[in-house]
Design a protein around this motif. Structure first.
Motif, mmCIF file in Angstrom:
data_model
loop_
_atom_site.group_PDB
_atom_site.id
_atom_site.type_symbol
_atom_site.label_atom_id
_atom_site.label_comp_id
_atom_site.label_asym_id
_atom_site.label_seq_id
_atom_site.Cartn_x
_atom_site.Cartn_y
_atom_site.Cartn_z
ATOM 1 N N ILE A 1 -3.943 6.758 -2.628
ATOM 2 C CA ILE A 1 -3.587 5.663 -1.732
ATOM 3 C C ILE A 1 -3.839 4.381 -2.525
ATOM 4 O O ILE A 1 -4.989 4.050 -2.826
ATOM 5 C CB ILE A 1 -4.412 5.674 -0.443
ATOM 6 N N ILE A 2 -2.767 3.672 -2.873
ATOM 7 C CA ILE A 2 -2.832 2.619 -3.892
ATOM 8 C C ILE A 2 -2.381 1.291 -3.312
ATOM 9 O O ILE A 2 -1.349 1.215 -2.642
ATOM 10 C CB ILE A 2 -1.944 2.983 -5.097
ATOM 11 N N GLY A 3 -3.159 0.251 -3.582
ATOM 12 C CA GLY A 3 -2.750 -1.118 -3.302
ATOM 13 C C GLY A 3 -2.119 -1.737 -4.532
ATOM 14 O O GLY A 3 -2.587 -1.507 -5.652
ATOM 15 N N ARG A 4 -1.044 -2.540 -4.339
ATOM 16 C CA ARG A 4 -0.307 -3.093 -5.472
ATOM 17 C C ARG A 4 0.039 -4.563 -5.185
ATOM 18 O O ARG A 4 0.378 -4.923 -4.055
ATOM 19 C CB ARG A 4 0.992 -2.330 -5.716
ATOM 20 N N ARG A 5 -0.033 -5.355 -6.247
ATOM 21 C CA ARG A 5 0.349 -6.759 -6.124
ATOM 22 C C ARG A 5 0.569 -7.345 -7.514
ATOM 23 O O ARG A 5 -0.052 -6.885 -8.488
ATOM 24 C CB ARG A 5 -0.740 -7.538 -5.381
ATOM 25 N N VAL B 1 0.878 -1.168 0.000
ATOM 26 C CA VAL B 1 0.000 0.000 0.000
ATOM 27 C C VAL B 1 0.909 1.209 0.000
ATOM 28 O O VAL B 1 1.740 1.381 0.901
ATOM 29 C CB VAL B 1 -0.941 0.026 1.215
ATOM 30 N N VAL B 2 0.801 2.016 -1.042
ATOM 31 C CA VAL B 2 1.691 3.166 -1.206
ATOM 32 C C VAL B 2 0.865 4.439 -1.327
ATOM 33 O O VAL B 2 -0.329 4.414 -1.652
ATOM 34 C CB VAL B 2 2.593 3.001 -2.452
ATOM 35 N N ARG B 3 1.520 5.539 -1.061
ATOM 36 C CA ARG B 3 0.900 6.864 -1.207
ATOM 37 C C ARG B 3 1.657 7.626 -2.281
ATOM 38 O O ARG B 3 2.883 7.730 -2.238
ATOM 39 C CB ARG B 3 0.945 7.632 0.111
#
Length: 414
Positions: free
Chosen positions: A225-229, A208-210
């Motif tokens: 506010i981003i979730g990544r995978r 989770v990045v900003r």
């Protein structure tokens, strides 16, 4: 027309500047009244994007979030470590076939298997969405680019693009798009101003990045506010990035929070254009949409005008990244986390529950004609532009800009 010319000539024969201005005001009064009536009617029939101008969209989302109650507790995540301590190279989280269907632990992650199924359906054109409209195609010696758009009835426009880079491996391209530090250092993505990692799960590679991104001078900067995978099936990588709710992160008036954001890639090897049958090229299928708080028609115009300029910056950035990797520069923490992928077999995905959708025939080249009632807003906009152009004597350039803007908004496909 001759009568109008005579009237204008009579006005300009006035002996005083005040008299000429008074006559012009009287002549323009009906046009201004018509424009005002048009604005009132247009506001009464307010289109869906107008709510974004007054903040209705954000208020509705906050009200819905309050009605749903507090968010579900997030799993305990590992503390963020310094890049020098990270050692994720060539590691992967292998998920059994049963976990691809669902598991409570998986569902609690910021990005889960539901997101994998969604991007897989987008890639296979089985998501059941509207038809894609072909927008652009460009070819340069080292890469090829195509772009499509489709409009949703209750959401912002969605974009799909295919970029094929010659002499590039999927692994390096995957790391390149995941490496936020290189984005800022190399400035190939000159909109990214800040980035920070809020959460990380070293088991699945979920982040989770900003982000803070720069917008044009007439807009405030935007916060994401981003979730990544990343999932991997052989040498094909499904990279998901999407907005995730984090009420614990305080909101500010500037930068403005973007609550709806989706930007995901499918990165896979493809045959080189050299014609020797080698799989030395890499295709990046991008699916993107977001609600930036800008009227969607204006956003569509901006994307269409600026798309190619942004795309051209990616390829030099990728080549610089390849050189840096060849020279042995250490991986940043962001790129190292790209190596923590969840393995699965795409051939085993259960497609029985996929919504019915036509396959590759889902693409069209031109937009379908609309009913005449859909053009009322365009007529009002053109009328307002005429009123502005005829009411102010600012020279031909100003009038050309006004008429040109109206023509762009009223033109087909805009």
């Amino acid at each position: 027309m001759a009568a109008l010319v005579d009237v204008l000539l009579g006005i300009f024969r006035q002996h005083t500047l005040g008299g000429a201005a008074l006559e012009l005001a009287i002549l323009a009064a009906p046009l201004w009244v018509a424009a005002l009536i048009g604005l009132l009617i247009g506001w009464a029939w307010r289109p869906r994007w107008a709510a974004a101008l007054v903040g209705d969209h954000g208020q509705q989302q906050e009200a819905a979030a309050e009605a749903l109650g507090p968010p579900a507790p997030q799993p305990m995540l590992a503390p963020i470590t310094a890049p020098a301590e990270v050692s994720f190279r060539d590691t992967a989280a292998v998920v059994p076939r049963a976990d691809v269907v669902a598991s409570p632990e998986e569902e609690r992650l910021a990005v889960n298997t539901g997101d994998l199924m969604h991007i897989w359906r987008l890639v296979e054109e089985k998501d059941g969405g509207p038809s894609w409209i072909h927008m652009m195609e460009r070819t340069l010696p080292t890469f090829r680019y195509q772009a499509w758009r489709r409009d949703q009835s209750n959401g912002p426009p969605q974009y799909r693009s295919s970029t094929i880079f010659e002499d590039a491996s999927p692994e390096v391209v995957r790391d390149f798009f995941w490496d936020d530090e290189f984005r800022i250092k190399n400035t190939w993505d000159d909109m990214l101003l800040q980035h920070e990692t809020l959460e990380e799960d070293t088991k699945t590679g979920t982040l989770v990045v900003r982000w803070v991104r720069k917008f044009p001078f007439f807009c405030s900067d935007r916060e994401y506010i981003i979730g990544r995978r990343i999932w991997a099936s052989g040498k094909t990588f499904y990279c998901v990035t999407k907005s995730v709710p984090r009420p614990a992160v305080p909101r500010h008036s500037k930068p403005r929070r973007v609550d709806l954001y989706y930007s995901s890639w499918c990165i896979r090897p493809v045959e080189s254009r050299k014609g020797d049958g080698s799989m030395t090229a890499c295709e990046v299928l991008l699916f993107h949409h977001e609600d930036m708080g800008i009227p969607w028609e204006i956003a569509k115009l901006g994307v269409r005008q600026g798309m190619w300029g942004c795309v051209k910056r990616i390829e030099p950035g990728l080549r610089a990244y390849q050189i840096a990797r060849t020279a042995g520069e250490p991986l940043s923490m962001c790129a190292a986390m790209a190596h923590v992928t969840t393995m699965f077999n795409a051939d085993e995905l259960d497609t029985e529950d996929n919504v019915e959708a036509s396959p590759s025939s889902n693409n069209i080249e031109v937009e379908q004609p609309k009913h005449w009632t859909c053009n009322i807003s365009k007529v009002l906009m053109i009328g307002g532009a005429i009123a502005l152009a005829c009411s102010f004597d600012h020279g031909l350039l100003t009038k050309a800009v006004i008429f040109g803007t109206a023509r762009r908004f009223a033109g087909p496909g805009r």
